[in-house]
Motif scaffolding. Structure first.
Motif, short mmCIF file in Angstrom:
data_model
loop_
_atom_site.label_atom_id
_atom_site.label_comp_id
_atom_site.label_asym_id
_atom_site.label_seq_id
_atom_site.Cartn_x
_atom_site.Cartn_y
_atom_site.Cartn_z
N PRO A 3 -14.47 3.56 -9.94
CA PRO A 3 -14.36 2.12 -9.71
C PRO A 3 -13.29 1.80 -8.68
O PRO A 3 -12.30 2.53 -8.57
CB PRO A 3 -13.95 1.57 -11.08
CG PRO A 3 -14.31 2.62 -12.06
CD PRO A 3 -14.19 3.92 -11.33
N THR A 18 -17.38 -0.74 -10.25
CA THR A 18 -16.32 -1.74 -10.09
C THR A 18 -16.70 -3.04 -10.80
O THR A 18 -15.88 -3.65 -11.50
CB THR A 18 -16.06 -2.02 -8.60
OG1 THR A 18 -15.81 -0.78 -7.95
CG2 THR A 18 -14.88 -2.95 -8.40
N TYR A 36 -16.34 -2.76 -14.53
CA TYR A 36 -14.92 -2.74 -14.88
C TYR A 36 -14.31 -4.14 -14.77
O TYR A 36 -13.62 -4.61 -15.68
CB TYR A 36 -14.20 -1.75 -13.95
CG TYR A 36 -12.75 -1.53 -14.27
CD1 TYR A 36 -12.37 -0.95 -15.47
CD2 TYR A 36 -11.75 -1.87 -13.35
CE1 TYR A 36 -11.03 -0.74 -15.78
CE2 TYR A 36 -10.41 -1.66 -13.64
CZ TYR A 36 -10.05 -1.10 -14.85
OH TYR A 36 -8.74 -0.89 -15.14
N ARG A 90 -12.88 -7.09 -17.55
CA ARG A 90 -11.59 -7.78 -17.46
C ARG A 90 -11.78 -9.29 -17.72
O ARG A 90 -10.97 -9.91 -18.39
CB ARG A 90 -10.97 -7.55 -16.07
CG ARG A 90 -9.47 -7.78 -16.05
CD ARG A 90 -8.91 -7.79 -14.63
NE ARG A 90 -9.15 -6.60 -13.84
CZ ARG A 90 -8.42 -5.48 -13.89
NH1 ARG A 90 -7.41 -5.40 -14.73
NH2 ARG A 90 -8.71 -4.45 -13.11
N GLY A 138 -13.08 3.18 -16.76
CA GLY A 138 -14.18 2.24 -16.57
C GLY A 138 -15.08 2.14 -17.79
O GLY A 138 -15.43 1.05 -18.24
N ALA A 198 -13.36 0.34 -20.60
CA ALA A 198 -13.34 -1.11 -20.40
C ALA A 198 -14.70 -1.71 -20.76
O ALA A 198 -14.79 -2.76 -21.40
CB ALA A 198 -12.96 -1.43 -18.95
#
Lengths: 142, 405
Positions: free
Chosen positions: B49, B61, B64, B68, B274, B277
């Motif tokens: 990522p 990405t 991930y 968030r 990643g 997450a």
């Protein structure tokens, strides 16, 4: 410790110990602690001409740690120091699952703790008294 | 809430139908969708990522960064810049002690409570030693509560930082973090909240609580091990130096100098977790699908039953508060004449999992004048039947340890 026969031996020594009392002796005591679980014993031996004339312990902790100390003293009182060291070696190997049946036989009631070899979380409890004994005899030899 | 149906979501309960898992404060179990989210990351989006420009890396990405955003919304943070992914609460708190700690000066004071888990204690204790700060202790009353008086006593005009757990991992007591954060701000201190036990079990909104930092772990809230969160107010994170140096946390690097990436990447050196997450986001979505308020209510009911069950057993003492609601599902108890390790071992023979030991809170153990305790900690997926089994097992303890009754 699911076998009830062995559980009984541990319970008996934990609740009605023979050797859990004060003992007068100068410079022949050693304290053993398991910092992680708080098992704490102080072992005292009266030595005479290389023979363990008497012994006692005080402390608190789980049933296995306390019973193990009592059973150990049953076994080593009256024995020569070298013999106690030899038996300690057998006991520690038994807990690692490395002692033979004949050797375990020599440990008498301490053989009841053989199951601990399958209980990694309880190994420290079972060996505390024996490691303390090793230390005490080692210091005593100096 | 159909518990049978919920339990079917957890593969471990399928594999161990007879195990009563009552050690949820240590780590929870994980629903299949969390495990699948991790697996899918590796099977369908695996690339590093934040690195490559090719499509796969972009996908990694996105997963991930989407995670968030899920975390941000869950705790009510203002921006994803305020959400730093770490390994767990411990790492989040160490990051703070190391990075925010570097801004503190000799003679400054930090205050922590005697309730703290070692992960919210040792980082500050060692920081204080290294930087010659004064560590002040916030004391508890006989019910394990921190009173406003006790809190104020630990503070002075030199206090620069206060760190406190939202819920005690030993007693289950909830601290009035909202009030304490306000008082800390009055003396000019920042307020750090250890949310490891709190975030999974009570609704948390960082702005409502008014905390400056919040640390929590994924694995205590249905997520994978190895993913945790540090929330920090942007103005503070901006002022703080990086914790770890390395890849993907830089803007420019020369032979002598480097400048740091923007938030939150400044605090996420090296290849990130990643898949972890993604799993944490799936865990949060799992909570939200059921409804967090339903989960809280369910845990209150189970807590009530647990408290009553334990209270009715002779020779059993529950540590801390005298009412079920103050325990938030965490019950440390003693059985007269039976060492906690023996309790846990015998309960294990009955397929009941409880924790025994000092629970990484040795300072608190000394306050309570015990070496160790046994601890039951519940989660919404536990059943009434499991609590009844727990009670029966505990009832049989003394007899099995050789006592007459």
């Amino acid at each position: 410790m699911q076998n009830s026969f062995y559980r009984e031996i541990i319970n008996d020594h934990n609740l009605y110990p023979t050797h859990k009392h004060e003992l007068g002796c100068a410079g022949c005591e050693h304290r053993g602690i398991n910092p992680n679980c708080g098992d704490d014993i102080t072992l005292k031996l009266q030595m005479e001409d290389g023979v363990i004339k008497d012994g006692a312990y005080l402390g608190d902790g789980c049933a296995i740690s306390q019973a193990s100390a009592d059973i150990m003293l049953d076994l080593i009182i009256g024995k020569r120091k070298e013999e106690a060291i030899r038996l300690t070696d057998i006991f520690l190997r038994m807990i690692k699952g490395e002692a033979t049946e004949d050797e375990i036989e020599e440990l008498e009631e301490a053989g009841a703790l053989t199951d601990v070899s399958h209980m990694p979380a309880r190994v420290k409890c079972a060996v505390l008294a024996w490691h303390t004994l090793e230390q005490l005899l080692h210091d005593n030899a100096k | 809430m159909d518990i049978k149906e919920i339990r079917r979501d957890f593969p471990l309960f399928q594999n161990y139908p007879n195990v009563a898992y009552l050690d949820n404060a240590a780590t929870t179990q994980r629903p299949e969708r969390v495990l699948l989210a991790e697996k899918r990351f590796y099977e369908e989006a695996n690339a590093n990522p934040l690195r490559g420009l090719y499509e796969l890396s972009q996908k990694a990405t996105d997963i991930y960064e989407d995670a968030r955003e899920v975390v941000r919304a869950f705790i009510g943070a203002r921006s994803t810049e305020e959400i730093v992914f770490t390994r767990n609460s411990t790492e989040s708190l160490n990051l703070l002690a190391y990075s925010y700690g570097s801004l503190l000066q000799e003679g400054d004071e930090i205050a922590i409570s005697v309730l703290e888990h070692h992960s919210n204690l040792i980082p500050w204790q060692q920081l204080a030693k290294k930087k010659r700060l004064k560590l002040q202790w916030i004391e508890i009353d006989e019910n394990g509560r921190i009173t406003e008086d006790a809190f104020r006593r630990a503070l002075s005009e030199k206090t620069k930082l206060v760190s406190m757990t939202l819920i005690s991992n030993v007693l289950g007591t909830r601290n009035d973090v909202k009030k304490f954060a306000r008082i800390a701000h009055e003396v000019g201190a920042v307020f750090v909240c250890d949310g490891a036990q709190g975030v999974p079990h009570v609704p948390v909104d960082v702005n409502d609580l008014g905390v400056d930092f919040l640390a929590f772990s994924g694995h205590k809230m249905l997520g994978p091990m190895g993913i945790g969160v540090l929330y920090g107010r942007k103005e503070l994170l901006d002022r703080m130096p990086p914790f770890l140096y390395g890849g993907e946390m830089i803007e420019y690097v020369g032979k002598e100098e480097a400048t740091w990436a923007e938030l939150p990447h400044k605090f996420e050196a090296g290849t990130v977790n990643g898949a972890g997450a993604a799993g944490l986001a799936a865990a949060i979505q799992y909570y939200e699908n059921i409804g967090f308020e339903k989960i809280v209510k369910r845990e209150e009911e189970l807590g009530e039953l647990t408290f009553r069950t334990l209270s009715e057993i002779p020779h059993v003492t529950i540590l801390g508060a005298k009412d079920a609601a103050s325990h938030h599902g965490i019950f440390s108890f003693m059985v007269e004449g039976v060492h906690p390790h023996d309790i846990a071992e015998i309960l294990s023979a009955d397929d009941v999992c409880v924790r025994a030991g000092h629970h990484c809170a040795q300072v608190l153990m000394k306050e309570l004048k015990v070496n160790s305790t046994a601890r039951v900690s519940i989660a919404f997926y536990n059943t009434e039947e499991e609590i009844i089994r727990l009670g029966e097992s505990i009832r049989s303890l003394r007899r099995r340890m050789g006592y007459a009754e």
